[in-house]
Design an enzyme around this catalytic site. Structure first.
Site, PDB file in Angstrom:
ATOM      1  N   ASP A 126       0.845  -1.178   0.000  1.00  0.00           N
ATOM      2  CA  ASP A 126       0.000   0.000   0.000  1.00  0.00           C
ATOM      3  C   ASP A 126       0.892   1.243   0.000  1.00  0.00           C
ATOM      4  O   ASP A 126       1.894   1.294   0.716  1.00  0.00           O
ATOM      5  CB  ASP A 126      -0.880  -0.024   1.259  1.00  0.00           C
ATOM      6  CG  ASP A 126      -2.009   0.977   1.191  1.00  0.00           C
ATOM      7  OD1 ASP A 126      -3.059   0.628   0.634  1.00  0.00           O
ATOM      8  OD2 ASP A 126      -1.841   2.099   1.702  1.00  0.00           O
ATOM      9  N   ILE A 127       0.538   2.233  -0.823  1.00  0.00           N
ATOM     10  CA  ILE A 127       1.280   3.499  -0.821  1.00  0.00           C
ATOM     11  C   ILE A 127       0.899   4.284   0.429  1.00  0.00           C
ATOM     12  O   ILE A 127      -0.286   4.514   0.684  1.00  0.00           O
ATOM     13  CB  ILE A 127       0.976   4.327  -2.085  1.00  0.00           C
ATOM     14  CG1 ILE A 127       1.408   3.558  -3.336  1.00  0.00           C
ATOM     15  CG2 ILE A 127       1.672   5.683  -2.026  1.00  0.00           C
ATOM     16  CD1 ILE A 127       1.025   4.242  -4.634  1.00  0.00           C
ATOM     17  N   GLU A 133      -4.801   2.476  -4.149  1.00  0.00           N
ATOM     18  CA  GLU A 133      -3.337   2.586  -4.080  1.00  0.00           C
ATOM     19  C   GLU A 133      -2.692   1.289  -3.598  1.00  0.00           C
ATOM     20  O   GLU A 133      -1.538   1.278  -3.188  1.00  0.00           O
ATOM     21  CB  GLU A 133      -2.938   3.735  -3.160  1.00  0.00           C
ATOM     22  CG  GLU A 133      -3.226   3.537  -1.689  1.00  0.00           C
ATOM     23  CD  GLU A 133      -4.635   3.923  -1.267  1.00  0.00           C
ATOM     24  OE1 GLU A 133      -4.833   4.169  -0.069  1.00  0.00           O
ATOM     25  OE2 GLU A 133      -5.532   3.983  -2.137  1.00  0.00           O
TER      26      GLU A 133
END
Length: 305
Positions: free
Chosen positions: A172-173, A216
């Site tokens: 995950d960003i 994301e």
């Protein structure tokens, strides 16, 4: 680069192969087989775009070959056209019921052969495009969530036969909502594309799959990778993303974009499901986020845990 469609001609009479080859060789790549057994071997090797299949052959006849081809996952979508001297409707119905898409009667008429082959090659090309669109994320060009789950399911079946490892990475960003709020959604999309490219560069094998899991969040499927290998690949992903040097002033942990990762590894068994890997990887991703982000957490799990 040669992008010509590949046609497999199957006939126990070499003269028939020569006639069809002469008609088609200027437009297509041609391979051939002179028996049913050889046809199945060649088809598995070259994965043709279309098969011209003689009905009456010694050993495995055309019906048997068609049935075998349609039962194999990698070949099931290859269109089969029967070439035959049989003209009765019962023979045609039998072939179509086994999955053939057309019949061409002998003696071969060049104009008819060219037209039928061209039509079915174009139809296959369009079907392939639609199938690819259905499993591809439009923004990044990676596999989408649907394809990710289908791929894990397939890998479980293949790897369980040899009790081999399968690892899945979810990532995950960090603070991506803040990134969009700070730089705008067009820059957010550009960021996602750059991260997708970094993930692809970090893969070690051609059978590794990278997918956009949603928003994301991304995922990597690593068949044959045990826990230690998967953690090394995860570190390589982290390095590739760091090398992008994407500014992120909205992050509370770094002036540049970072990612959090969860790794789940297990020896594949037939009664496991894609959810087993996804859920365990997601739990590890949660630990990375809870631990401060910009981290990698991992686990080896079994059916019992």
């Amino acid at each position: 680069m040669n992008n010509r469609a590949v046609i497999l001609i199957v006939d126990d009479e070499v003269t028939n192969i020569e006639i069809m080859n002469a008609v088609l060789e200027d437009t297509y790549e041609i391979c051939f087989a002179t028996s049913g057994e050889q046809a199945i071997e060649v088809a598995r090797t070259v994965l043709p775009d279309l098969i011209l299949l003689d009905v009456m052959m010694p050993g495995i006849d055309g019906y048997g070959v068609c049935e075998r081809i349609k039962s194999e996952r990698l070949l099931a979508d290859v269109p089969v056209i029967f070439t035959t001297g049989l003209t009765d409707q019962e023979a045609e119905v039998r072939g179509l019921s086994l999955g053939a898409i057309d019949y061409i009667t002998k003696p071969i008429q060049p104009v008819v052969l060219r037209a039928r082959v061209a039509n079915h090659i174009e139809l296959k090309r369009l079907r392939d495009q639609l199938a690819q669109m259905a499993v591809t994320d439009a923004l990044t060009g990676l596999s989408n969530r649907r394809h990710l789950e289908e791929t894990i399911k397939t890998e479980i079946t293949d790897l369980a036969a040899n009790k081999d490892w399968l690892s899945v990475i979810l990532l995950d960003i960090d603070f991506f909502k803040s990134f969009n709020d700070t730089y705008g959604h067009p820059e957010g999309d550009r960021c996602l594309i750059m991260v997708a490219s970094a993930l692809t560069r970090a893969m070690h094998r051609s059978d590794n799959t990278v997918a956009r899991y949603g928003g994301e969040e991304f995922a990597c499927i690593l068949p044959g990778a045990d826990y230690d290998s998967a953690m090394r690949i995860a570190q390589g992903i982290k390095t590739q993303v760091q090398a992008l040097n994407i500014p992120h002033s909205g992050s509370s942990i770094s002036p540049f974009l970072t990612i959090s990762m969860g790794v789940a590894s297990a020896i594949a068994e037939n009664d496991m499901t894609s959810s087993d890997w996804i859920n365990h990887a997601d739990q590890q991703l949660y630990l990375s986020k809870a631990g401060g982000r910009d981290m990698i957490s991992g686990t080896v799990f079994t059916q019992e845990n």
